[in-house]
Design an enzyme around this catalytic site. Structure first.
Site, PDB file in Angstrom:
ATOM      1  N   ASP A   1      39.053  42.328  47.860  1.00  0.00           N
ATOM      2  CA  ASP A   1      38.044  41.969  46.866  1.00  0.00           C
ATOM      3  C   ASP A   1      37.660  40.510  47.099  1.00  0.00           C
ATOM      4  O   ASP A   1      38.417  39.601  46.745  1.00  0.00           O
ATOM      5  CB  ASP A   1      38.603  42.171  45.457  1.00  0.00           C
ATOM      6  CG  ASP A   1      37.612  41.765  44.371  1.00  0.00           C
ATOM      7  OD1 ASP A   1      36.475  41.359  44.709  1.00  0.00           O
ATOM      8  OD2 ASP A   1      37.981  41.847  43.183  1.00  0.00           O
TER       9      ASP A   1
ATOM     10  N   TYR B   1      19.410  37.017  43.691  1.00  0.00           N
ATOM     11  CA  TYR B   1      19.634  37.337  45.098  1.00  0.00           C
ATOM     12  C   TYR B   1      19.007  36.284  46.012  1.00  0.00           C
ATOM     13  O   TYR B   1      19.650  35.794  46.955  1.00  0.00           O
ATOM     14  CB  TYR B   1      19.053  38.713  45.403  1.00  0.00           C
ATOM     15  CG  TYR B   1      19.132  39.125  46.852  1.00  0.00           C
ATOM     16  CD1 TYR B   1      20.320  39.579  47.404  1.00  0.00           C
ATOM     17  CD2 TYR B   1      18.008  39.065  47.685  1.00  0.00           C
ATOM     18  CE1 TYR B   1      20.405  39.963  48.735  1.00  0.00           C
ATOM     19  CE2 TYR B   1      18.076  39.445  49.011  1.00  0.00           C
ATOM     20  CZ  TYR B   1      19.270  39.893  49.531  1.00  0.00           C
ATOM     21  OH  TYR B   1      19.341  40.267  50.847  1.00  0.00           O
TER      22      TYR B   1
ATOM     23  N   LYS C   1      20.847  33.670  48.717  1.00  0.00           N
ATOM     24  CA  LYS C   1      20.576  33.611  50.150  1.00  0.00           C
ATOM     25  C   LYS C   1      20.122  32.214  50.578  1.00  0.00           C
ATOM     26  O   LYS C   1      20.467  31.753  51.679  1.00  0.00           O
ATOM     27  CB  LYS C   1      19.532  34.661  50.531  1.00  0.00           C
ATOM     28  CG  LYS C   1      20.016  36.092  50.318  1.00  0.00           C
ATOM     29  CD  LYS C   1      21.320  36.375  51.074  1.00  0.00           C
ATOM     30  CE  LYS C   1      21.765  37.811  50.956  1.00  0.00           C
ATOM     31  NZ  LYS C   1      22.979  38.112  51.738  1.00  0.00           N
TER      32      LYS C   1
END
Length: 239
Positions: free
Chosen positions: A52, A143, A147
């Site tokens: 994890d 998101y 990035k």
């Protein structure tokens, strides 16, 4: 490119892009350590390790297992990540943190652990970023931010880790095909086909080829670089 004998850790290797990256390294002769969390790894000859990566301790354990397998670690590709769709209006702080922890903090922790192993011997670390790090899409505020953070982190790490012989880069894919995508999102796929100079979607193997190159001796003087793999979509004018 021949990476025979090299040991490469690919996180997120049970996912579409991660599996393609792992396959390309295996085809180049590397010994692949394939990380997975919920999915399963189907790469013959790979060492599959479940972890994890939202836990820094698990990241350190994963890197340690990769280095112990054959007594070395030559490259890491941080591919594990999530891509939920959620409008900024109504996004909760927990939703924001979940994406940043999964996509960025995991790469930070794996990189930190890998650099400790690679000190003196050198190595290559590659983050899988995205063209959305510079060109956000609707519903992807968390998101896209993650990035962009990966691109900045790789450059900062390249600046600090070069003295150890460790190179750090990013690969930024465009839209990568997967089974069922054209049926689920036909209008988006059609728009991409029309806009991309090469007239097609990317494949996981396209991303893998870029990662293999950056990990190879042919990229020995490349660090702090973001290699865009998008079929030319970012070359199109926005006006």
């Amino acid at each position: 490119m021949d990476l025979g004998g090299a040991v490469v850790l690919v996180t997120g290797a049970s996912g579409g892009i991660g599996a393609g990256v792992a396959r390309r390294f295996a085809q180049a002769g590397a010994h692949v350590v394939a990380h997975h969390h919920r999915g399963e790894v189907a790469l013959p000859g790979a060492l599959a390790v479940r972890a994890d990566l939202t836990s820094p301790q698990e990241c350190a354990r994963l890197v340690g297992a990769a280095a112990a397998w054959r007594g070395r670690l030559d490259a890491v590709v941080n591919c594990a990540g999530v891509q939920p769709v959620r409008e900024l209006d109504g996004m909760t702080a927990d939703e924001w943190r979940s994406v940043l922890d999964t996509n960025v903090t995991s790469a930070f922790a794996c990189t930190q652990a890998a650099v400790e192993v690679m000190r003196g011997t050198g190595g290559s670390i590659t983050h899988i970023a995205s063209v959305e790090g510079r060109h956000p899409a609707h519903g992807h505020a968390h998101y896209s931010a993650s990035k962009a953070a990966l691109i900045a982190h790789a450059r900062a790490a390249a600046l600090e880790c070069g003295r150890f012989g460790v190179r750090v880069n990013t690969v930024s894919p465009g839209l990568v095909d997967r089974p069922g995508l054209a049926d689920e999102w036909p209008e988006g796929v059609a728009r991409w086909h029309a806009a991309a100079p090469l007239g097609r979607l990317g494949t996981p193997e396209d991303v893998g080829d870029a990662c293999v190159f950056l990990a190879s001796p042919r990229a020995s003087f490349i660090t702090g670089h973001d290699l865009v793999v998008d079929g030319g979509i970012c070359a199109r004018p926005t006006w």
